[in-house]
Design a protein around this motif. Structure first.
Motif, PDB file in Angstrom:
ATOM      1  N   ALA A 221       0.817  -1.222   0.000  1.00 20.31           N
ATOM      2  CA  ALA A 221       0.000   0.000   0.000  1.00 20.31           C
ATOM      3  C   ALA A 221       0.847   1.266   0.000  1.00 20.31           C
ATOM      4  O   ALA A 221       0.408   2.304  -0.504  1.00 20.31           O
ATOM      5  CB  ALA A 221      -0.936   0.000   1.217  1.00 20.31           C
ATOM      6  N   ILE A 222       2.058   1.217   0.558  1.00 20.82           N
ATOM      7  CA  ILE A 222       2.844   2.458   0.662  1.00 20.82           C
ATOM      8  C   ILE A 222       3.788   2.663  -0.530  1.00 20.82           C
ATOM      9  O   ILE A 222       4.507   3.661  -0.580  1.00 20.82           O
ATOM     10  CB  ILE A 222       3.646   2.542   1.988  1.00 20.82           C
ATOM     11  CG1 ILE A 222       4.846   1.582   2.008  1.00 20.82           C
ATOM     12  CG2 ILE A 222       2.750   2.285   3.195  1.00 20.82           C
ATOM     13  CD1 ILE A 222       5.867   1.926   3.096  1.00 20.82           C
ATOM     14  N   CYS A 237      18.821  15.981  -4.702  1.00 20.76           N
ATOM     15  CA  CYS A 237      20.105  15.612  -4.093  1.00 20.76           C
ATOM     16  C   CYS A 237      21.007  14.900  -5.107  1.00 20.76           C
ATOM     17  O   CYS A 237      20.553  14.439  -6.143  1.00 20.76           O
ATOM     18  CB  CYS A 237      19.878  14.701  -2.883  1.00 20.76           C
ATOM     19  SG  CYS A 237      18.977  15.501  -1.547  1.00 20.76           S
ATOM     20  N   HIS A 238      22.295  14.810  -4.737  1.00 23.78           N
ATOM     21  CA  HIS A 238      23.254  14.176  -5.646  1.00 23.78           C
ATOM     22  C   HIS A 238      23.850  12.904  -5.074  1.00 23.78           C
ATOM     23  O   HIS A 238      24.764  12.336  -5.646  1.00 23.78           O
ATOM     24  CB  HIS A 238      24.352  15.178  -5.995  1.00 23.78           C
ATOM     25  CG  HIS A 238      23.810  16.447  -6.575  1.00 23.78           C
ATOM     26  ND1 HIS A 238      23.352  16.548  -7.872  1.00 23.78           N
ATOM     27  CD2 HIS A 238      23.578  17.656  -6.005  1.00 23.78           C
ATOM     28  CE1 HIS A 238      22.887  17.753  -8.091  1.00 23.78           C
ATOM     29  NE2 HIS A 238      23.005  18.462  -6.968  1.00 23.78           N
ATOM     30  N   ILE A 239      23.375  12.481  -3.908  1.00 18.36           N
ATOM     31  CA  ILE A 239      23.905  11.263  -3.296  1.00 18.36           C
ATOM     32  C   ILE A 239      22.996  10.073  -3.652  1.00 18.36           C
ATOM     33  O   ILE A 239      21.806  10.266  -3.933  1.00 18.36           O
ATOM     34  CB  ILE A 239      24.008  11.409  -1.751  1.00 18.36           C
ATOM     35  CG1 ILE A 239      22.717  11.986  -1.167  1.00 18.36           C
ATOM     36  CG2 ILE A 239      25.212  12.266  -1.369  1.00 18.36           C
ATOM     37  CD1 ILE A 239      22.694  12.095   0.352  1.00 18.36           C
ATOM     38  N   PRO A 240      23.545   8.856  -3.670  1.00 18.17           N
ATOM     39  CA  PRO A 240      22.722   7.696  -4.036  1.00 18.17           C
ATOM     40  C   PRO A 240      21.594   7.424  -3.045  1.00 18.17           C
ATOM     41  O   PRO A 240      21.701   7.754  -1.855  1.00 18.17           O
ATOM     42  CB  PRO A 240      23.714   6.529  -4.067  1.00 18.17           C
ATOM     43  CG  PRO A 240      24.970   7.011  -3.457  1.00 18.17           C
ATOM     44  CD  PRO A 240      24.958   8.506  -3.449  1.00 18.17           C
ATOM     45  N   ILE A 241      20.529   6.824  -3.580  1.00 22.22           N
ATOM     46  CA  ILE A 241      19.331   6.529  -2.785  1.00 22.22           C
ATOM     47  C   ILE A 241      19.080   5.025  -2.811  1.00 22.22           C
ATOM     48  O   ILE A 241      19.160   4.395  -3.868  1.00 22.22           O
ATOM     49  CB  ILE A 241      18.098   7.244  -3.385  1.00 22.22           C
ATOM     50  CG1 ILE A 241      18.292   8.766  -3.366  1.00 22.22           C
ATOM     51  CG2 ILE A 241      16.815   6.838  -2.660  1.00 22.22           C
ATOM     52  CD1 ILE A 241      17.274   9.518  -4.218  1.00 22.22           C
ATOM     53  N   ILE A 242      18.800   4.458  -1.636  1.00 20.18           N
ATOM     54  CA  ILE A 242      18.263   3.094  -1.582  1.00 20.18           C
ATOM     55  C   ILE A 242      16.762   3.251  -1.421  1.00 20.18           C
ATOM     56  O   ILE A 242      16.284   3.812  -0.432  1.00 20.18           O
ATOM     57  CB  ILE A 242      18.850   2.277  -0.410  1.00 20.18           C
ATOM     58  CG1 ILE A 242      20.378   2.169  -0.533  1.00 20.18           C
ATOM     59  CG2 ILE A 242      18.222   0.887  -0.372  1.00 20.18           C
ATOM     60  CD1 ILE A 242      21.058   1.472   0.657  1.00 20.18           C
ATOM     61  N   GLY A 243      15.992   2.779  -2.399  1.00 19.03           N
ATOM     62  CA  GLY A 243      14.536   2.914  -2.367  1.00 19.03           C
ATOM     63  C   GLY A 243      13.922   1.785  -1.569  1.00 19.03           C
ATOM     64  O   GLY A 243      14.328   0.629  -1.685  1.00 19.03           O
ATOM     65  N   CYS A 244      12.948   2.128  -0.753  1.00 22.56           N
ATOM     66  CA  CYS A 244      12.341   1.131   0.134  1.00 22.56           C
ATOM     67  C   CYS A 244      10.896   1.517   0.409  1.00 22.56           C
ATOM     68  O   CYS A 244      10.587   2.693   0.575  1.00 22.56           O
ATOM     69  CB  CYS A 244      13.137   1.081   1.437  1.00 22.56           C
ATOM     70  SG  CYS A 244      12.535  -0.094   2.645  1.00 22.56           S
ATOM     71  N   GLY A 245      10.024   0.521   0.470  1.00 23.25           N
ATOM     72  CA  GLY A 245       8.622   0.813   0.793  1.00 23.25           C
ATOM     73  C   GLY A 245       7.678   0.128  -0.175  1.00 23.25           C
ATOM     74  O   GLY A 245       7.484   0.591  -1.294  1.00 23.25           O
ATOM     75  N   GLY A 246       7.130  -0.999   0.220  1.00 25.06           N
ATOM     76  CA  GLY A 246       6.102  -1.668  -0.576  1.00 25.06           C
ATOM     77  C   GLY A 246       6.581  -2.419  -1.801  1.00 25.06           C
ATOM     78  O   GLY A 246       5.763  -2.843  -2.624  1.00 25.06           O
ATOM     79  N   VAL A 247       7.884  -2.599  -1.945  1.00 25.62           N
ATOM     80  CA  VAL A 247       8.398  -3.304  -3.126  1.00 25.62           C
ATOM     81  C   VAL A 247       8.025  -4.789  -3.049  1.00 25.62           C
ATOM     82  O   VAL A 247       8.286  -5.446  -2.038  1.00 25.62           O
ATOM     83  CB  VAL A 247       9.930  -3.156  -3.236  1.00 25.62           C
ATOM     84  CG1 VAL A 247      10.483  -3.995  -4.383  1.00 25.62           C
ATOM     85  CG2 VAL A 247      10.297  -1.685  -3.420  1.00 25.62           C
ATOM     86  N   ALA A 248       7.387  -5.303  -4.112  1.00 26.58           N
ATOM     87  CA  ALA A 248       6.900  -6.684  -4.067  1.00 26.58           C
ATOM     88  C   ALA A 248       7.159  -7.459  -5.356  1.00 26.58           C
ATOM     89  O   ALA A 248       6.807  -8.623  -5.457  1.00 26.58           O
ATOM     90  CB  ALA A 248       5.406  -6.689  -3.752  1.00 26.58           C
ATOM     91  N   SER A 249       7.757  -6.810  -6.363  1.00 30.98           N
ATOM     92  CA  SER A 249       7.973  -7.500  -7.642  1.00 30.98           C
ATOM     93  C   SER A 249       9.182  -6.914  -8.358  1.00 30.98           C
ATOM     94  O   SER A 249       9.683  -5.846  -7.984  1.00 30.98           O
ATOM     95  CB  SER A 249       6.743  -7.333  -8.540  1.00 30.98           C
ATOM     96  OG  SER A 249       6.615  -5.968  -8.931  1.00 30.98           O
ATOM     97  N   ALA A 250       9.626  -7.606  -9.399  1.00 19.97           N
ATOM     98  CA  ALA A 250      10.740  -7.102 -10.206  1.00 19.97           C
ATOM     99  C   ALA A 250      10.349  -5.791 -10.889  1.00 19.97           C
ATOM    100  O   ALA A 250      11.169  -4.886 -11.041  1.00 19.97           O
ATOM    101  CB  ALA A 250      11.142  -8.157 -11.243  1.00 19.97           C
ATOM    102  N   GLU A 251       9.080  -5.678 -11.277  1.00 19.31           N
ATOM    103  CA  GLU A 251       8.603  -4.427 -11.885  1.00 19.31           C
ATOM    104  C   GLU A 251       8.715  -3.268 -10.894  1.00 19.31           C
ATOM    105  O   GLU A 251       9.058  -2.145 -11.276  1.00 19.31           O
ATOM    106  CB  GLU A 251       7.146  -4.563 -12.353  1.00 19.31           C
ATOM    107  CG  GLU A 251       6.957  -5.370 -13.614  1.00 19.31           C
ATOM    108  CD  GLU A 251       6.827  -6.860 -13.341  1.00 19.31           C
ATOM    109  OE1 GLU A 251       7.069  -7.295 -12.191  1.00 19.31           O
ATOM    110  OE2 GLU A 251       6.509  -7.595 -14.298  1.00 19.31           O
ATOM    111  N   ASP A 252       8.409  -3.554  -9.629  1.00 18.22           N
ATOM    112  CA  ASP A 252       8.530  -2.518  -8.592  1.00 18.22           C
ATOM    113  C   ASP A 252       9.983  -2.059  -8.458  1.00 18.22           C
ATOM    114  O   ASP A 252      10.255  -0.868  -8.246  1.00 18.22           O
ATOM    115  CB  ASP A 252       8.052  -3.047  -7.225  1.00 18.22           C
ATOM    116  CG  ASP A 252       6.549  -3.294  -7.184  1.00 18.22           C
ATOM    117  OD1 ASP A 252       5.842  -2.836  -8.102  1.00 18.22           O
ATOM    118  OD2 ASP A 252       6.095  -3.940  -6.217  1.00 18.22           O
ATOM    119  N   VAL A 253      10.927  -3.005  -8.562  1.00 19.00           N
ATOM    120  CA  VAL A 253      12.351  -2.660  -8.464  1.00 19.00           C
ATOM    121  C   VAL A 253      12.717  -1.701  -9.595  1.00 19.00           C
ATOM    122  O   VAL A 253      13.363  -0.667  -9.373  1.00 19.00           O
ATOM    123  CB  VAL A 253      13.234  -3.933  -8.526  1.00 19.00           C
ATOM    124  CG1 VAL A 253      14.711  -3.563  -8.662  1.00 19.00           C
ATOM    125  CG2 VAL A 253      13.012  -4.794  -7.284  1.00 19.00           C
TER     126      VAL A 253
END
Lengths: 304, 245
Positions: A221-222, A237-253
């Protein structure tokens, strides 16, 4: 053609961008019996504090539509036990870079824990959770104000040599100002987002489902909120980001990376499907093929 | 832990709220009475933990009470439906702890895991006395199954409509059972009353709202006399002396 899934976080090379999020994978011991952990890009270990913590009373969990609320309360054996027992145990079953997730209730606690974990060879990235309440400032979470988030960042950078990622709380008015403050204070990267503050009520008993009343809302949901915040921060920003929150599939990645993430964490999905990370990694090459992607790192921030 | 696809063979009501679901498929990971499985259900985020009532090679029986959305959905499932199930979760009862005569005490929906335990204890040549507590006669289930499995069955109902009137502790006192070890599953107040009423050793199965069910989320942690434990991993069965009431 063989797809290239590798990504780079501040010089730390990961074979693929998929990382189990802190708190949804323990210290790897249980999951090592489920599948070969070396398929993962990295592991963000259970949030660690200076002292051992039992956490909150139960119930700690509430079901929601397409998600869940947890109020575990940072249960962990404490930094010394993590270094003495958990990390050596994890080393036996996982042979890749580890992300150490550190929490604290004061600047001094963050410094002490980060300095200790910085000396561990297996740990290649330190992830600092600033969603905890500051006991010296009326319990206001460090991550809810640019000044306090920056103060933690500066303090941790002073005592560490490894890349420091600040894990940001989404429970703020302006995520960009906080990410910028961390970047200016020397953060090497940011992880976003942590859970969103939520609550459920048992309407038959007229009381909160969770003993702590409120907790962190996570799960599918998030995902749109996380994508939006990753995108906003990536633009500023110019620094790398680790994305997190509700990821459930390769498409989400792929979506999270197009928004600006260099790597992606999978959290609550691990709790409903213990094979989630492994399956996502296995599905990535097919999704890349369908989308005409040869090198996954090429799509980072593809959406302007 | 193993993730398997099981097919529903039958799913029938035993009482207005308690159902028995029989499933077929790979049950190789299920090895102990008192362990549990977790079922993935359409539209629900978290799996639902359900205790194992009985199992044999290729067969699994679950007896569950409709208490919320998940079990409501389970009750409506038809034979032939295939379910995504995590099997072999939790520690289960230690049947070796009893030397000669076991007392099994079940309250309401805590009764099912004691069925397989009865079969195991009887197979080991031990005497089994089972005390089953229900609110009223209409809620009684599996009493005959326990008898057929070889147990001496005593029923207690809170309203006295069947068997001994009162709680399971009243029934145990009245029946004067000479057991050497007890096993119990049911509501917390019942477990507590039982543990306080007897000086014999035993073990109880606890319930807690779970996140994952396999030990990674710390959602179901409790404090015990020997430290913090996960109900889903080190439990759900705990020794009497370990439980902090």
């Amino acid at each position: 053609m063989v797809k290239n899934l590798s990504v780079n976080l501040c010089g730390v090379q990961l074979d693929n961008p998929v990382i189990p999020a802190s708190g949804t994978f323990g210290f790897g011991e249980e999951m090592a019996k489920v599948y070969d952990l070396d398929v993962l890009g990295s592991i963000s270990i259970k949030g660690t504090t200076r002292d051992a913590r039992f956490g909150n009373p139960t119930p700690r969990i509430a079901e929601c539509s397409s998600g869940m609320i947890n109020a575990v309360g940072l249960q962990n054996p404490g930094i010394d036990a993590v270094i003495a027992h958990e990390l050596p145990q994890l080393r036996k079953v996982f042979h890749k870079p580890i992300i150490a997730n550190i929490s604290g209730f004061s600047i001094e606690e963050y410094q002490e824990c980060c300095a200790k974990i910085d000396g561990q060879e297996q740990v290649e990235i330190i992830e600092v959770n600033v969603s905890c309440p500051n006991v010296h400032n009326g319990g206001m979470a460090f991550g809810t104000q640019p000044e306090s988030a920056a103060a933690v960042t500066r303090a941790v950078k002073e005592v560490t040599t490894k890349p420091v990622f600040i894990k940001l709380s989404p429970n703020v008015t302006d995520i960009v100002s906080i990410a910028r403050a961390c970047e200016e204070a020397g953060a090497d990267g940011v992880t976003l987002i942590n859970t969103m503050l939520g609550m459920r009520i048992d309407i038959a008993r007229r009381r909160p489902v969770i003993a702590n009343k409120m907790g962190g809302f996570s799960g599918r949901a998030i995902f749109p909120v996380a994508v939006r915040m990753v995108y906003q921060v990536a633009q500023a920003c110019h620094i790398p980001i680790i994305g997190c929150g509700g990821v459930a599939s390769a498409e989400d990645v792929v979506e999270m990376m197009m928004a600006g993430a260099s790597a992606v964490q999978v959290g609550a999905e691990n709790l409903r499907n213990p094979f989630a990370c492994k399956e996502i990694i296995e599905q990535l090459p097919d999704v890349m093929e369908r989308l005409g992607i040869e090198r996954l790192s090429d799509i980072i921030g593809a959406v302007k | 832990m193993k993730r398997v696809i099981l097919e529903i063979e039958s799913n029938r009501a035993l009482t207005p709220l308690v159902y028995e679901m029989r499933l077929t498929g790979d049950t190789s990971e299920i090895t102990r009475a008192g362990s549990f499985v977790e079922i993935s259900l359409d539209g629900l985020f978290l799996r639902r933990p359900i205790s194992v009532c009985d199992f044999d090679e290729g067969r699994l029986t679950l007896v569950y009470k409709v208490v919320g959305k998940g079990t409501e959905q389970m009750a409506a499932l038809k034979a032939g439906t295939r379910l995504d199930v995590l099997t072999g979760l939790g520690n289960g009862f230690d049947s070796a702890q009893c030397s000669q005569h076991a007392l099994l005490v079940g309250g309401g929906v805590g009764v099912p895991p004691l069925y397989r335990l009865t079969r195991d204890l009887v197979a080991q040549g031990k005497r089994v006395s089972v005390v089953l507590g229900f609110n009223t006669q209409q809620e009684i289930f599996y009493a005959e199954e326990f008898e057929r499995a070889g147990a001496n069955v005593i029923i207690a109902t809170a309203d006295g409509s069947t068997g001994i009137k009162g709680f399971v502790t009243d029934a145990i006192r009245e029946s004067d059972i000479d057991f050497d070890y007890f096993y119990s599953c049911g509501p917390l107040p019942m477990l507590k009353a039982l543990c306080e009423a007897t000086d014999r050793p035993g073990e109880v199965s606890l319930e807690e709202r779970m996140g994952c069910g396999f030990g990674i989320c710390m959602g179901c942690s409790i404090q015990t006399a020997s430290g913090a434990k996960r109900v889903c991993k080190e439990g759900p069965v705990f020794k009497k002396e370990d439980v902090i009431w």
